[in-house]
Enzyme design. Sequence first.
Site, PDB file in Angstrom:
ATOM      1  CG  ASP A   1      -1.650   1.278   1.482  1.00  0.00           C
ATOM      2  OD1 ASP A   1      -1.647   2.136   0.576  1.00  0.00           O
ATOM      3  OD2 ASP A   1      -2.230   1.432   2.571  1.00  0.00           O
TER       4      ASP A   1
ATOM      5  CG  ASP B   1      -8.835   5.661   2.161  1.00  0.00           C
ATOM      6  OD1 ASP B   1      -8.402   6.240   3.184  1.00  0.00           O
ATOM      7  OD2 ASP B   1      -8.078   5.152   1.308  1.00  0.00           O
TER       8      ASP B   1
HETATM    9  P1  ADP Z   1      -2.846   8.418   4.177  1.00  0.00           P
HETATM   10  O1  ADP Z   1      -3.952   7.606   3.611  1.00  0.00           O
HETATM   11  O2  ADP Z   1      -2.948   9.878   3.810  1.00  0.00           O
HETATM   12  O3  ADP Z   1      -1.507   7.849   3.912  1.00  0.00           O
HETATM   13  P2  ADP Z   1      -3.385   7.407   6.860  1.00  0.00           P
HETATM   14  O4  ADP Z   1      -4.460   6.496   6.432  1.00  0.00           O
HETATM   15  O5  ADP Z   1      -2.129   6.809   7.371  1.00  0.00           O
HETATM   16  O6  ADP Z   1      -3.051   8.505   5.780  1.00  0.00           O
HETATM   17  O7  ADP Z   1      -4.036   8.345   7.999  1.00  0.00           O
HETATM   18  C1  ADP Z   1      -3.317   9.335   8.660  1.00  0.00           C
HETATM   19  C2  ADP Z   1      -4.294  10.178   9.467  1.00  0.00           C
HETATM   20  O8  ADP Z   1      -4.986   9.364  10.406  1.00  0.00           O
HETATM   21  C3  ADP Z   1      -3.624  11.281  10.255  1.00  0.00           C
HETATM   22  O9  ADP Z   1      -4.325  12.500  10.120  1.00  0.00           O
HETATM   23  C4  ADP Z   1      -3.731  10.780  11.697  1.00  0.00           C
HETATM   24  O10 ADP Z   1      -3.784  11.839  12.630  1.00  0.00           O
HETATM   25  C5  ADP Z   1      -5.051  10.051  11.637  1.00  0.00           C
HETATM   26  N1  ADP Z   1      -5.170   9.117  12.759  1.00  0.00           N
HETATM   27  C6  ADP Z   1      -4.361   8.076  13.053  1.00  0.00           C
HETATM   28  N2  ADP Z   1      -4.782   7.486  14.187  1.00  0.00           N
HETATM   29  C7  ADP Z   1      -5.872   8.169  14.614  1.00  0.00           C
HETATM   30  C8  ADP Z   1      -6.748   8.058  15.742  1.00  0.00           C
HETATM   31  N3  ADP Z   1      -6.575   7.122  16.665  1.00  0.00           N
HETATM   32  N4  ADP Z   1      -7.769   8.947  15.846  1.00  0.00           N
HETATM   33  C9  ADP Z   1      -7.933   9.915  14.923  1.00  0.00           C
HETATM   34  N5  ADP Z   1      -7.154  10.075  13.866  1.00  0.00           N
HETATM   35  C10 ADP Z   1      -6.122   9.216  13.700  1.00  0.00           C
HETATM   36 MG    MG Z   2      -4.358   5.659   2.762  1.00  0.00          MG
END
Ligand code: ADP
Ligand code: MG
Length: 657
Positions: A26, A211
């Site tokens: 991913d 997502d």
């Molecule tokens: P991307 O798809 O952009 O690569 P991710 O799916 O890894 O990103 O998501 C990252 C986001 O998820 C960040 O904004 C992070 O703060 C948020 N996030 C991660 N854990 C939590 C949580 N426990 N509660 C709320 N938001 C969260």
């Molecule tokens: Mg993602």
Amino acid sequence: MLLQIHEPGQTPTPHATERGVAIGIDLGTTNSVVAIAAGETPEVLRDENGKALVPSVVAYGEDGSVEVGEGARRRLLDDPGAVVGSIKRLMGRAAGELKHLGGTLPYEVEPADDQGGMVRIRVQDRRLSPVEVSADILRALRARAETSLGQTVTEAVVTVPAYFDDAARSATKDAARLAGLTVLRLVNEPTAAALAYGLDKGAEGLYAIYDLGGGTFDISLLRLEKGVFQVLATGGDAALGGDDFDHLIAERFLAERKAQGLVHRPSIGEAKQVLAAVRLAKECLSTQERGEWRIELGGETSRHALDRATVESLIRPLLARTLSITQSALEDAGFRPTEVQGVVLVGGSTRLPLVRRELGTLFGREPLADIDPDEVVAVGAALQARALTRGEGTLLLDVTPLSLGIETMGGIVEKVIPRNSPIPVAMAQEFTTYQDGQTGMLLHVVQGERETVAECRSLGRFELKGIPPLTAGAARIRVTFAVDADGLLTVSAEEKTTGVSAAIEVKPSYGLGEDEMARMLRESMEHAQEDMERRLLIEARVEAERVLLALAAALKAEGELATPEERAQLQNLAHEIRKAAAGADRDLINGLVERLEETGRPFAQRRVDRALQGALAGHRLDEVEADMAPDARAAAGSGSSGAARTSSRVPAAPRND
Ligand code: ADP
Ligand code: MG
């Protein structure tokens, strides 16, 4: 030649021996994850601290060193000039497509050397393409897998957003190749998430994949039918995610400081630190009800109490946006929320309890959250990789994200394949020539939802030569659009009476970003009425031009058949039409054209009579009629060689091959 080492008593499957293990990746905007499915259950590969997420951040050292992941992200705070993040947003994009990102990227973006090519970014004194940066991330993921497996890995399934276009997809494939990985298949992220839940093995039906990550929101509707997965619709917002929630909370904290009389204005670096602290607070409040956080800026310390309810009231408007986008996607696909059989959560921000509650209300069912929303896409990719190496690939279908069409006279777009058509797909439509004796036709392939070429994206042009010189409107040119399983478009044209053909493989040198796509979609809806008006005006002008040309040709050829009075009247009307066509009054143009046709009818009738008399000898009447019937769209030459729609004005029935 590679030697494989196995644990005693363990026998490798024959495929594993031949091909090694294929990994699932991913490749995310904020974070990436790698997983394998060698045994029965898929496994996400973690670092020594048990962390699966690899920040999609690369730090380039002055000494030529490259660091990927957590370490690179830490360097972002003290050496931002050496660090690259969010590179996924640039994949397959040309410089002209980045305006909307202006100022949000903490590094310099430059146009490519070749016109229209992918952008370059400047880091230290290097000039890197997004493909190279992505390759560095993929190399790190590959290394993690090799360390963990103790063997070389050369094959992978890599996931991409469902809206990724051809250019972004091929850029992703190129990055993998640079990293020494053969891509067995690019799989859409939502599809991978569905695979992770085994939905492909479960009940047939409709599934929504929601997502919400750090910077982006995507909604996809998948339909599973007879073991075939199909993306029915996608939607999203490329600038909406957890980062925005962080900003809202940070603003609140800073306002509280101000209220306490603390006036230190944070620098950009300090603001980043506040955001990092706030992010932890937000994540904490997903499991905890309340807490207190301390912020120190310019030697002034402040304390901030925050509870979950407050966070929820701050972010509720943004979540409402994701829900309305979700509803539009459902409407697009023609479904009600209650018809959705399962809602899959993807992305870190779906950990927020409010997200789950709101989705539960919208769909009337609890979303699926058994698999970690950060890992679910990689798990699905690993399962797909295993299926493909074992030769049991699930049939995955995709859709065209935007409509594909052809430019017709007057700069109008005639759509050949509508948006959201499942691929592979082939559809054909018939076009005809615009002028007498036209032997070439320029075909301009465009992508987009708007009615005029100027507002769509040009994908390529090619010319069909060797059309037999016929009366305008007589040639039948069948144009076929075919999009293959990898999303590649081929356009071919064939003149049906002679079989003359030409083809082009349309491969844009750069991609269309989701922002631009979202914008184009939005605009097409906002401007639908205006577009239609403009289209009708252009059509009126084209028609007027056609009639004038036909009149001129007729007067030249058989002017003696018109009375001097008729001739004067016709010429007078022609003059009026020319004047009207320069303006924007569609009804005036159409009215004058009608009058001209009426006035010219006796003259036209005399021409037909004469032609019949001349042609009848030795011919059956129906045959003659077929040849001579005045074609509503037949036109005299105007010097242009574009495509005109067929005379019936009804496109040939689309063929689904
Ligand atoms: P991307 O798809 O952009 O690569 P991710 O799916 O890894 O990103 O998501 C990252 C986001 O998820 C960040 O904004 C992070 O703060 C948020 N996030 C991660 N854990 C939590 C949580 N426990 N509660 C709320 N938001 C969260
Ligand atoms: Mg993602």
